[in-house]
Enzyme design. Structure first.
Site, PDB file in Angstrom:
ATOM      1  N   CYS A 122       5.539  -1.084  -8.657  1.00 38.40           N
ATOM      2  CA  CYS A 122       4.087  -1.268  -8.786  1.00 38.40           C
ATOM      3  C   CYS A 122       3.712  -2.238  -9.903  1.00 38.40           C
ATOM      4  CB  CYS A 122       3.405   0.076  -9.014  1.00 38.40           C
ATOM      5  SG  CYS A 122       3.745   1.272  -7.714  1.00 38.40           S
ATOM      6  N   HIS A 179      -3.533   1.566 -14.999  1.00 39.51           N
ATOM      7  CA  HIS A 179      -2.732   1.693 -13.782  1.00 39.51           C
ATOM      8  C   HIS A 179      -3.184   2.900 -12.972  1.00 39.51           C
ATOM      9  CE1 HIS A 179       0.631   1.352 -11.079  1.00 39.51           C
ATOM     10  NE2 HIS A 179       1.008   2.585 -11.349  1.00 39.51           N
ATOM     11  N   HIS A 217      -4.190   2.239  -3.829  1.00 39.66           N
ATOM     12  CA  HIS A 217      -3.090   1.675  -4.616  1.00 39.66           C
ATOM     13  C   HIS A 217      -2.431   0.542  -3.837  1.00 39.66           C
ATOM     14  CE1 HIS A 217       0.053   1.118  -7.340  1.00 39.66           C
ATOM     15  NE2 HIS A 217       0.644   2.298  -7.336  1.00 39.66           N
TER      16      HIS A 217
END
Length: 401
Positions: A23, A158, A194
């Site tokens: 990620c 995040h 996401h």
């Protein structure tokens, strides 16, 4: 291949490569692109991130990790958040040295003041975020920027909507911003879900647009029940849009923390010609690199002998088994049972290479590895889809009469 396809389409001949830092991938791409510019290897770089993976693969994978939201809601920093929601998308930024962009009359959307990278190292496990690793990435970014976090007036976190991950991020940021109060925080995952490998760049685009509008955007869904740990932290959750007021240029921190412990934090500043002064990095002088460790693992018992003479017809080409020293690899046996063969093979080569190498300073030793995709990752998804693929019998299957 995506980087090579883009370079071919645009007729570009400079460095082009892809990377996987989970990620944090897109912010890693920005950092490596900046390094190419700083070192004088390129005059313009494009850094991009894309997530359009197989939907079944992503949902099965995140479900196995207990990270997928069973309620189907993306709620970063919410007290009852129960997991993430994967999203699809791509983002790209075009980067130049600031002096070059000013000289060429380019439209400047923002200035990167620092990027910090780290990994968690030997923490509690691949699935558990580590506040220490995240803190090192933040600290490195502000050290490179040349100023402290007290000048930052927005943090794009995040935060994915997993209870442990969001709370860990508040803890790691809290150590770096410990002397401050009411630092605004938010997360784009509340708007889009996401974006996995593209998440960091998507957050960067959000911040650039927010700077241009002079507005700090809100984070959705968490206004009624934010995480308890936020109340005692240096932060306040942006539950509604507000004017972005700051003393001096607007500055923001952008975080992307990847599966397995890949951490990245980027410090972005709005472009104000009268106030921004960024020292131009001077390319380092040429230097030589010594090889101080080496290992080769093949099916041949004696690799040197195999190089000296043609292999016999019956010489083994493939490895029937891979044995590892558990004390050297320090990976739980249960995890090793689920590892792919090429992962085990890489670990064996690394363990051999460092056995005769000098001591490894943890904070300044890097690991870069080239590895192809393993077809085994498709086995489980194929098993799920096989019934649909074979009924009715597809035309590409030849059925004997």
């Amino acid at each position: 291949m995506p980087a090579q396809l883009a370079a071919r389409a645009l007729g570009l001949q400079g460095p082009a490569f892809c990377l996987d830092a989970a990620c944090a991938s897109s912010l890693y791409a920005v950092k490596l692109a900046c390094d190419q510019l700083h070192d004088g290897h390129a005059d313009l770089m494009m850094a991009a991130g894309v997530n359009r993976g197989d939907d079944l693969f992503l949902h099965m994978g995140f479900t196995a990790l207990n990270a997928l939201s069973p309620t189907g809601r993306s709620r970063p920093f919410h007290r009852e958040a129960d997991g993430l929601i994967p999203a699809e998308g791509a983002a790209c930024v075009v980067l130049k040295r600031l002096d070059d962009a000013v000289r060429d009359g380019n439209r400047i959307l923002g200035v990167i003041r620092g990027i910090g990278l780290s990994n968690d190292g030997r923490s509690r496990g691949f699935l558990v975020p580590d506040a220490g690793g995240q803190e090192r990435a933040l600290a490195a970014a502000y050290t490179q920027a040349g100023f402290g976090p007290e000048t930052v007036s927005l943090l794009e976190c995040h935060a994915t909507g997993t209870a442990l991950g969001d709370a860990t991020e508040i803890a790691s940021m809290g150590r770096v911003f410990a002397e401050l109060r009411d630092v605004p925080i938010g997360s784009l995952k509340s708007n889009l879900g996401h974006l996995i490998a593209a998440a960091g760049l998507a957050g960067m685009v959000k911040v650039i647009q927010a700077m241009a509008a002079g507005i700090r955007p809100s984070t959705l869904h968490a206004d009624a029940a934010p995480l308890d740990v936020i109340g005692a932290s240096p932060f306040r959750l942006l539950d509604r849009a507000e004017p972005w007021e700051a003393e001096g240029p607007r500055r923001a921190g952008i975080s992307a923390f990847g599966f397995g412990g890949n951490n990245a934090h980027l410090v972005l500043e709005e472009w104000r010609p009268a106030t921004v002064s960024v020292p131009v990095a001077v390319p380092p002088p040429p230097f030589r690199v010594a090889v101080v460790g080496l290992a080769v693992v093949t099916a041949a018992d004696d690799f040197a002998a195999a190089l000296a003479a043609p292999p016999a017809e019956d010489s083994p080409r493939a490895l029937d088994s891979i044995t590892l020293d558990l004390a050297a690899t320090r990976v739980p046996p249960a995890d090793l049972q689920h590892a792919l063969p090429q992962q085990l093979l890489a670990m064996k080569a690394v363990a051999r290479a460092v056995a005769d190498a000098p001591a490894l300073p943890a904070a300044t030793t890097g690991v870069l590895m080239g590895m192809g995709c393993d077809a085994e990752v498709a086995r489980r998804g194929l098993g799920v889809r096989l019934a649909d693929l074979c009924a009715p019998t597809p035309t590409w299957i030849s059925v004997p009469r």
